[in-house]
Each structure stands twice: as C-alpha cells, then as structure tokens.
Scaffold this motif. Structure first.
Motif, short mmCIF file in Angstrom:
data_model
loop_
_atom_site.label_atom_id
_atom_site.label_comp_id
_atom_site.label_asym_id
_atom_site.label_seq_id
_atom_site.Cartn_x
_atom_site.Cartn_y
_atom_site.Cartn_z
N SER A 59 0.83 -1.21 0.00
CA SER A 59 0.00 0.00 0.00
C SER A 59 0.86 1.26 0.00
CB SER A 59 -0.90 0.03 1.24
OG SER A 59 -1.79 -1.05 1.23
N THR A 60 0.24 2.34 -0.48
CA THR A 60 0.88 3.65 -0.45
C THR A 60 -0.13 4.66 0.10
OG1 THR A 60 0.11 4.34 -2.65
CG2 THR A 60 2.21 3.10 -2.53
N PRO A 61 0.34 5.86 0.41
CA PRO A 61 -0.62 6.94 0.66
C PRO A 61 -1.43 7.16 -0.63
CG PRO A 61 1.54 7.54 1.49
CD PRO A 61 1.72 6.28 0.68
N PRO A 62 -2.52 7.91 -0.55
CA PRO A 62 -3.37 8.09 -1.73
C PRO A 62 -2.62 8.57 -2.97
CG PRO A 62 -4.44 8.98 0.22
CD PRO A 62 -3.04 8.61 0.62
N VAL A 63 -2.89 7.89 -4.08
CA VAL A 63 -2.35 8.24 -5.40
C VAL A 63 -3.52 8.13 -6.37
CG1 VAL A 63 -0.80 7.50 -7.26
CG2 VAL A 63 -0.04 7.35 -4.89
N ASP A 64 -3.76 9.17 -7.16
CA ASP A 64 -4.87 9.15 -8.11
C ASP A 64 -4.82 7.91 -8.99
OD1 ASP A 64 -5.98 11.51 -7.22
OD2 ASP A 64 -5.03 12.76 -8.75
N GLY A 65 -5.92 7.16 -9.01
CA GLY A 65 -6.05 6.00 -9.86
C GLY A 65 -5.52 4.70 -9.28
N SER A 66 -4.78 4.76 -8.20
CA SER A 66 -4.16 3.56 -7.66
C SER A 66 -5.09 2.83 -6.68
CB SER A 66 -2.87 3.90 -6.92
OG SER A 66 -2.37 2.75 -6.25
N PRO A 67 -5.33 1.55 -6.93
CA PRO A 67 -6.10 0.77 -5.96
C PRO A 67 -5.27 0.42 -4.72
CG PRO A 67 -5.46 -0.62 -7.80
CD PRO A 67 -5.01 0.77 -8.13
N TYR A 68 -3.98 0.74 -4.75
CA TYR A 68 -3.10 0.45 -3.61
C TYR A 68 -2.88 1.68 -2.73
CZ TYR A 68 -2.29 -3.99 -5.83
OH TYR A 68 -2.49 -5.23 -6.36
N GLY A 69 -3.54 2.80 -3.04
CA GLY A 69 -3.36 4.03 -2.30
C GLY A 69 -4.20 4.12 -1.04
N ASP A 70 -4.22 3.05 -0.26
CA ASP A 70 -5.09 2.98 0.92
C ASP A 70 -4.35 2.95 2.25
OD1 ASP A 70 -3.97 0.48 0.63
OD2 ASP A 70 -5.87 -0.61 0.71
N LEU A 71 -3.08 3.31 2.26
CA LEU A 71 -2.29 3.23 3.49
C LEU A 71 -2.92 4.02 4.63
CD1 LEU A 71 0.54 2.24 4.68
CD2 LEU A 71 1.24 4.59 4.32
N ILE A 72 -3.38 5.22 4.35
CA ILE A 72 -3.95 6.08 5.39
C ILE A 72 -5.25 5.50 5.95
CG2 ILE A 72 -4.78 8.43 5.89
CD1 ILE A 72 -1.75 8.13 5.28
N ASP A 73 -5.95 4.70 5.15
CA ASP A 73 -7.20 4.07 5.63
C ASP A 73 -6.94 3.18 6.84
OD1 ASP A 73 -8.33 5.32 3.44
OD2 ASP A 73 -8.57 3.48 2.28
N GLY A 74 -5.74 2.62 6.94
CA GLY A 74 -5.41 1.73 8.05
C GLY A 74 -4.91 2.44 9.29
N LEU A 75 -4.86 3.76 9.25
CA LEU A 75 -4.36 4.54 10.38
C LEU A 75 -5.46 4.66 11.43
CD1 LEU A 75 -1.94 6.24 11.35
CD2 LEU A 75 -2.99 8.21 10.24
N ASP A 76 -5.29 3.98 12.57
CA ASP A 76 -6.32 4.02 13.61
C ASP A 76 -5.82 4.62 14.91
OD1 ASP A 76 -4.75 1.99 14.55
OD2 ASP A 76 -6.35 0.51 14.74
N PHE A 77 -4.77 5.44 14.81
CA PHE A 77 -4.26 6.19 15.96
C PHE A 77 -3.85 7.57 15.46
CE2 PHE A 77 -0.70 3.90 14.12
CZ PHE A 77 0.28 4.87 14.03
N ASP A 78 -3.69 8.49 16.38
CA ASP A 78 -3.29 9.84 16.01
C ASP A 78 -1.76 9.91 16.04
OD1 ASP A 78 -2.74 12.53 15.69
OD2 ASP A 78 -4.21 13.20 17.17
N PRO A 79 -1.12 10.05 14.87
CA PRO A 79 0.34 10.08 14.83
C PRO A 79 0.95 11.27 15.57
CG PRO A 79 -0.57 9.94 12.61
CD PRO A 79 -1.70 10.12 13.56
N ARG A 80 0.12 12.27 15.87
CA ARG A 80 0.63 13.45 16.59
C ARG A 80 0.78 13.17 18.09
NH1 ARG A 80 -2.89 15.59 12.62
NH2 ARG A 80 -1.77 16.94 11.17
N GLU A 81 0.10 12.12 18.56
CA GLU A 81 0.19 11.76 19.98
C GLU A 81 1.47 10.98 20.23
OE1 GLU A 81 -3.28 9.63 21.18
OE2 GLU A 81 -4.60 11.32 20.77
N GLU A 82 2.01 11.18 21.40
CA GLU A 82 3.24 10.47 21.80
C GLU A 82 2.96 8.97 21.89
OE1 GLU A 82 7.18 10.35 22.51
OE2 GLU A 82 6.08 12.20 22.19
#
Length: 181
Positions: A59-82
């Motif tokens: 997977s990658t971060p969103p890329v126009d047209g890519s069915p593999y651009g779903d990396l962010i969809d799996g983010l279930d925590f806030d990366p800004r938190e320690e």
C-alpha cells in the motif's frame, strides 16, 4: 540517494519497468502528522504501490487511480500523539500496539509497522498470519524495518511469516499498479 536496503532490494527485484508513485511526503506529514520510514518512501518513489510476486500487495498513501493508495485508511491512531511505552513481543502486546498496515497477502496475512517510537526509521515490522499452522503464533515481530524485512524474507535470512510457504522462493518480481490495471 536511495536507502541502502532499497538499493539491495532493487538488485533482487530488478529495475522497475514503470515509474513509481509521487507522494508529497512533507504535505502528508503536515496534514496527518504521519511520517513514514525513509526506506519505504524510497521504495514507493522507485516502485510505487503494487504486488510482490503476485502475492503481497504493498500500500501507499493516496495516489490518483491507484487501488493500492489505501495506506492512510489503516491509520487508527493519532500520529501526533506520543507513542506509548515499548510494546512487548507477546501476541497480546503486539495486537494492542500502534499498528499501521502497509502490506497484505493473497491469504489475508497483514504486515504492519509497530509505530511505538517517534522516529519511523526505528519501527519494527509485525506480521499477522491469518491461518497459522497448529502451534504457530499468529503475531510475529521482526526487529527490522520495511526494506530489511522484505530483503530478509525474500532472501531467506528471516523466516517466511506468510501463509504461502513458496513466497520466499525466487525468482521475485514486483509489478506496479499501472501494470496490473
């Protein structure tokens, strides 16, 4: 300069026949708080999202047209938190960790980063094996980053954590999502 692990991986996979994906990594970090490992960023830039050996989808971060651009969809925590304190290696510890999936297999196994440190280059890889053999653990932690994990798995220096026992056998090939459409 390309990360050394990705240079070694490209020697194993061969040069890509299509361009990788263009991601504005600084913009991604600014908008989501998510910084990703250098070896992964170099892999995405060189190869893009796609499939390794027609088995492991990366997977990658969103890329126009890519069915593999779903990396962010799996983010279930806030990366800004320690991040919380160090996560152990017991399955119940790994399952509760800050996990970000970056690849999944045709057998529904999932490879994650264990995001238990601020520095993404120090994140270990954790694999959830959907259908382990009797006595095998479902959750396996590797003290390796993205590039070294793939190199070790494909090269046989790390045990194959995936359900397909033939995954680690050469030859290996990577196909970008553009080649798969």
């Amino acid at each position: 300069m390309v990360h050394p692990a990705i240079t070694r991986l490209s020697a194993l996979l061969g040069e890509p026949s299509t361009p990788g994906d263009t991601i504005d990594w600084d913009e991604l970090a600014r908008t989501t708080g998510l910084r990703l490992p250098a070896d992964y960023r170099d892999f995405v830039t060189l190869y893009g999202g796609g499939e390794l050996d027609e088995y492991l989808g990366v997977s990658t971060p969103p890329v126009d047209g890519s069915p593999y651009g779903d990396l962010i969809d799996g983010l279930d925590f806030d990366p800004r938190e320690e991040p919380a304190a160090f996560t152990g290696t017991a399955p119940e510890d790994l399952e509760k960790g800050r996990l970000l999936p970056f690849a999944s297999s045709a057998n529904s196994d999932v490879a994650f980063w264990l995001c238990d440190a601020r520095d993404p280059d120090s994140w270990d890889v954790v694999v959830f094996k959907r259908q382990p053999l009797y006595g095998e653990e479902r959750w396996i932690r590797f003290e390796a980053g993205f590039g070294d994990f793939l190199l070790g798995t494909l090269g046989g220096t790390l045990p194959n954590p995936f359900s397909d026992s033939g995954f680690a056998r050469p030859p290996h090939a990577y196909r970008n999502w553009r080649q798969l459409l």
